[in-house]
Enzyme design. Structure first.
Site, short mmCIF file in Angstrom:
data_model
loop_
_atom_site.label_atom_id
_atom_site.label_comp_id
_atom_site.label_asym_id
_atom_site.label_seq_id
_atom_site.Cartn_x
_atom_site.Cartn_y
_atom_site.Cartn_z
N GLY A 1 0.85 -1.21 -0.15
CA GLY A 1 0.08 0.23 0.00
C GLY A 1 0.92 1.27 -0.03
O GLY A 1 2.13 1.20 0.26
N HIS A 2 0.08 2.31 -0.24
CA HIS A 2 1.02 3.73 -0.14
C HIS A 2 1.43 3.93 1.14
O HIS A 2 0.83 3.88 2.17
CB HIS A 2 -0.13 4.68 -0.70
N GLY A 3 2.66 4.70 1.05
CA GLY A 3 3.21 5.04 2.29
C GLY A 3 3.95 4.06 2.96
O GLY A 3 4.09 4.29 4.07
#
Length: 185
Positions: free
Chosen positions: A137-139
């Site tokens: 996922g993002h980050g």
């Protein structure tokens, strides 16, 4: 025939396969092999001795280190899952414009995805090996020498420390820290 932007810098010893698309200001290092039907977005940097297999999509402004292997169908830098609820209950997309960094000696299995965040970065550190059908996922920050088997899913803004091992189908919630050397199967 491939489509290579005039501003792309491809090392003389690198190769770009048929029907690949290399956008503006891309840099591809020595001895890197780009297989057919790969798309590389604007401003991306790929190091030396990498192998990028067919149907890989590397979005804009991604940084990939040396000796990285991207198996067929990998997507690096796709939009993270970011929305804000409007007053009427509908959802507005939050632009996902930050960076993705894949460090040296990383391998990403077929159809694995690594999302870009709205702010900060998504990073996979050196020596990590990720199997097929994994979603980062993002980050997310993935530490050094991490192993992830097939169908692992890691939600956004998670920190996975060095030497972690995830067996197949392990799911990790968002905004967590998984400590060094943890094993989940």
């Amino acid at each position: 025939m491939s489509a290579v932007a005039a501003t792309a810098k491809i090392a003389a010893s690198a190769s770009v396969g048929a029907f690949a698309c290399v956008a503006e200001d891309v840099v591809i290092g020595e001895r890197t092999v780009i297989f057919p039907h790969v798309t590389i977005g604007r401003g991306t940097r790929i190091g030396a001795d990498c192998v990028v297999h067919a149907q890989v999509s590397i979005r804009e402004d991604v940084t990939i280190g040396d000796r990285v292997i991207l198996q067929d169908g990998v997507v690096v830098g796709g939009d993270g899952y970011g929305f804000v609820r409007r007053a009427d209950g509908s959802h507005e997309k939050i632009p996902q414009v930050a960076s993705v960094v894949i460090e040296d000696d990383v391998e990403l299995g077929a159809n694995t995805t690594v999302d870009r965040p709205a702010v900060g970065e998504t990073r996979i550190k050196a020596g990590t090996k990720i199997d097929n059908l994994v979603m980062i996922g993002h980050g997310v920050s993935v530490g050094r020498n991490v192993l992830m088997a097939a169908q692992v899913g890691v939600a956004g803004s998670t920190d996975i420390e060095d030497n972690v091992i995830f067996g197949g189908q392990v799911g990790v919630g968002g905004h967590l820290t998984i400590g060094r050397g943890a094993i989940a199967v």
